[in-house]
Design an enzyme around this catalytic site. Sequence first.
Site, mmCIF file in Angstrom:
data_model
loop_
_atom_site.group_PDB
_atom_site.id
_atom_site.type_symbol
_atom_site.label_atom_id
_atom_site.label_comp_id
_atom_site.label_asym_id
_atom_site.label_seq_id
_atom_site.Cartn_x
_atom_site.Cartn_y
_atom_site.Cartn_z
ATOM 1 N N HIS A 62 0.829 -1.205 0.000
ATOM 2 C CA HIS A 62 0.000 0.000 0.000
ATOM 3 C C HIS A 62 0.865 1.257 0.000
ATOM 4 O O HIS A 62 1.459 1.616 1.022
ATOM 5 C CB HIS A 62 -0.951 -0.007 1.200
ATOM 6 N N HIS A 69 -4.391 -5.770 -6.609
ATOM 7 C CA HIS A 69 -4.181 -7.027 -5.901
ATOM 8 C C HIS A 69 -5.513 -7.600 -5.446
ATOM 9 O O HIS A 69 -6.549 -6.946 -5.525
ATOM 10 C CB HIS A 69 -3.213 -6.851 -4.721
ATOM 11 N N CYS A 104 -12.391 -7.328 6.354
ATOM 12 C CA CYS A 104 -11.761 -7.356 5.045
ATOM 13 C C CYS A 104 -10.411 -8.042 5.189
ATOM 14 O O CYS A 104 -9.911 -8.215 6.299
ATOM 15 C CB CYS A 104 -11.551 -5.950 4.495
ATOM 16 N N HIS A 106 -6.907 -10.168 2.777
ATOM 17 C CA HIS A 106 -6.257 -10.596 1.538
ATOM 18 C C HIS A 106 -5.998 -12.096 1.597
ATOM 19 O O HIS A 106 -5.411 -12.576 2.565
ATOM 20 C CB HIS A 106 -4.919 -9.879 1.361
ATOM 21 N N GLU A 124 -9.757 -11.972 13.305
ATOM 22 C CA GLU A 124 -10.077 -10.597 13.695
ATOM 23 C C GLU A 124 -11.147 -10.524 14.760
ATOM 24 O O GLU A 124 -11.110 -9.635 15.608
ATOM 25 C CB GLU A 124 -10.547 -9.796 12.472
ATOM 26 N N TYR A 141 -12.485 -1.934 -6.780
ATOM 27 C CA TYR A 141 -12.506 -0.506 -6.459
ATOM 28 C C TYR A 141 -11.083 0.030 -6.326
ATOM 29 O O TYR A 141 -10.120 -0.718 -6.149
ATOM 30 C CB TYR A 141 -13.277 -0.239 -5.160
ATOM 31 N N GLU A 151 -5.713 2.360 -2.142
ATOM 32 C CA GLU A 151 -6.211 0.988 -2.158
ATOM 33 C C GLU A 151 -6.628 0.687 -3.592
ATOM 34 O O GLU A 151 -7.296 1.509 -4.243
ATOM 35 C CB GLU A 151 -7.408 0.812 -1.222
ATOM 36 N N GLU A 153 -7.982 -2.763 -5.502
ATOM 37 C CA GLU A 153 -8.259 -4.177 -5.251
ATOM 38 C C GLU A 153 -9.365 -4.739 -6.138
ATOM 39 O O GLU A 153 -10.357 -4.062 -6.425
ATOM 40 C CB GLU A 153 -8.677 -4.376 -3.791
ATOM 41 N N TRP A 201 -14.802 1.628 0.361
ATOM 42 C CA TRP A 201 -15.230 0.374 -0.269
ATOM 43 C C TRP A 201 -16.622 -0.028 0.196
ATOM 44 O O TRP A 201 -17.410 -0.538 -0.593
ATOM 45 C CB TRP A 201 -14.213 -0.738 -0.029
#
Length: 234
Positions: A62, A69, A104, A106, A124, A141, A151, A153, A201
């Site tokens: 980032h 990504h 959210c 990855h 989380e 987005y 961002e 992604e 997002w």
Amino acid sequence: MPTSPIATSPTATAASGGAVSGGAVSGGAVSGGAVSDEAVECVVLVDDDGRAVGTMPKAAVHTRETPLHLAFSCYAFDRRRRLLMTRRAESKSTWPGVWTNTCCGHPAPGEPVQTAVARRLRQELGLSALVLVPVLPLFRYRAVMDNGIVENEICPVFVAVVSDVPSPDPAEVATTRWVDWKGFRDLATAPRPSAATISPWAREQVAELAHLGAAPDDWPADADRERLTRLFDA
């Protein structure tokens, strides 16, 4: 149009889903093996068609020139159709302290996206998904923070139903709140939402979800919709 990065079969479960592969974002593995807590956390870089083209350490990805990504977003509801809204920890490098959807993250190289969603819910928030289904498999987005950090992604969106009490990791989540969907939708679609109010997002995702229906029951494909609705008010 990006290649769907997940398995969109109506029988998909939290343990299934398309794996990132060396060619497309569905199929085999970019770099095989399970996710290791001791390894450097990497994200999967993709091209405009959603095909995996490499990896990069998450800590370095980032910047003001963030490459495209693979990521994901999840909206987790309880059986009463309340959404678990979360506020991002102040230590987060992107959009710290901002309210957003449940979680959210990855996928790791070689990790199926849907498996990554289930993993992130546990890490989380200490939550296990009773059902986990894709609703916006091609969402993409790009957003820029005031400091220029970007961002960028391809970010498939999932809906989950959970029954656990959240146990947030303070390094990731500052606060949680159960809200009805209309309240969250109104927050996300306010005419002039502050950047500190809700993540960019989430604003875009809520707008796309509205095209699928007014409530989470309406969003999945037919077979997944039946699985989801059976858990609500059960």
